[in-house]
Design an enzyme around this catalytic site. Structure first.
Site, mmCIF file in Angstrom:
data_model
loop_
_atom_site.group_PDB
_atom_site.id
_atom_site.type_symbol
_atom_site.label_atom_id
_atom_site.label_comp_id
_atom_site.label_asym_id
_atom_site.label_seq_id
_atom_site.Cartn_x
_atom_site.Cartn_y
_atom_site.Cartn_z
ATOM 1 C CD GLU A 165 -9.479 2.915 9.899
ATOM 2 O OE1 GLU A 165 -9.332 2.261 10.932
ATOM 3 O OE2 GLU A 165 -9.510 2.403 8.761
ATOM 4 C CG HIS A 211 -5.958 1.316 6.646
ATOM 5 N ND1 HIS A 211 -5.172 0.535 7.456
ATOM 6 C CD2 HIS A 211 -7.142 1.467 7.314
ATOM 7 C CE1 HIS A 211 -5.833 0.246 8.570
ATOM 8 N NE2 HIS A 211 -7.036 0.790 8.495
ATOM 9 C CG HIS A 266 -9.114 -3.547 8.557
ATOM 10 N ND1 HIS A 266 -10.384 -3.140 8.917
ATOM 11 C CD2 HIS A 266 -8.339 -2.437 8.657
ATOM 12 C CE1 HIS A 266 -10.382 -1.848 9.208
ATOM 13 N NE2 HIS A 266 -9.141 -1.403 9.050
ATOM 14 C CE1 TYR A 311 12.593 -11.321 -4.836
ATOM 15 C CE2 TYR A 311 12.523 -13.165 -3.287
ATOM 16 C CZ TYR A 311 12.896 -12.637 -4.516
ATOM 17 O OH TYR A 311 13.581 -13.404 -5.413
ATOM 18 C CG HIS A 360 -6.323 -0.938 12.951
ATOM 19 N ND1 HIS A 360 -6.640 0.352 13.332
ATOM 20 C CD2 HIS A 360 -6.950 -1.115 11.766
ATOM 21 C CE1 HIS A 360 -7.433 0.905 12.447
ATOM 22 N NE2 HIS A 360 -7.629 0.037 11.469
#
Length: 216
Positions: A75, A94, A96, A121, A161
């Site tokens: 990725e 990134h 999950h 926030y 994802h």
């Protein structure tokens, strides 16, 4: 090795362990990177972020050419896309994480943000967070969509994802990812219940004051 590259390696290893300790990187999921000049240092494929080693990180140029180290995360194109669209970005996270993935399975709040202004926030620290269309992990089509999106943002959800966040340094990227995870949790908990959002005017006021991306 330059001092800045050595510092980036140390920071990536420490950050990987932090994300695992926070419960945001189960198994071998997720990846993080740092930009150093015209190079990208990124976590390798199929390795827990809790067991990273400074001499076992992948180094690429911004064209995506693999320069040294183990095979990078598949990725890496998501990271490259953020560095290309946001010249000020120096780190990408990134994840999950559970709530981000759950929220990415829901219909987006609007075309420009998967999540509405549910807390001050979220608006202050994250800002509008578009939902990027589904593609298989590592598919360049998803990275291309992220790069081409014609709106300002520092975070996005990837359909079914997870999340991806860019910022000016690694600590800020992590803090933004954590705040996004909390906003996703609230969005999932209140889904289907017509939660009260901040008004457009309230959200824009906060975004202007704190320099976060929110459509005016």
């Amino acid at each position: 090795m330059s001092r800045s590259m050595a510092q980036a390696r140390t920071a990536l290893v420490a950050t990987g362990r932090e994300l695992v300790d926070l419960g945001l990187s189960p198994g071998t999921s997720g990846n993080i990177s740092v930009r150093v000049g015209d190079r990208m240092l990124i976590t390798p494929t199929n390795e827990s972020m809790g067991s990273l080693q400074e001499d076992r990180l992948a180094e690429l140029d911004l064209a995506g050419n693999h320069l040294s180290g183990p095979r990078p995360s598949k990725e890496f194109t998501l990271h490259r896309a953020f560095y290309r669209r946001s010249p000020e970005a120096r780190a990408v996270v990134h994840l999950h994480s559970v709530n981000a993935v759950a929220c990415a399975c829901l219909e987006p709040w609007s075309e420009v943000s998967a999540i509405g202004p549910i807390t001050p926030y979220f608006v202050m620290r994250v800002g509008q967070t578009p939902l990027i269309g589904y593609a298989p992990p590592g598919d360049i089509a998803q990275a291309d969509e992220l790069e081409a999106r014609d709106q300002p943002f520092r975070a996005a959800l990837l359909a079914n994802h997870g999340s991806v966040v860019a910022h000016t340094d690694l600590a800020s990227a992590v803090n933004t990812a954590v705040e996004l995870e909390e906003a996703c949790k609230l969005a999932v908990l209140t889904a289907g219940r017509s939660p009260r959002m901040l008004s457009h005017e309230q959200a824009v006021e906060l975004a202007v004051k704190y320099g976060s991306p929110w459509s005016t």
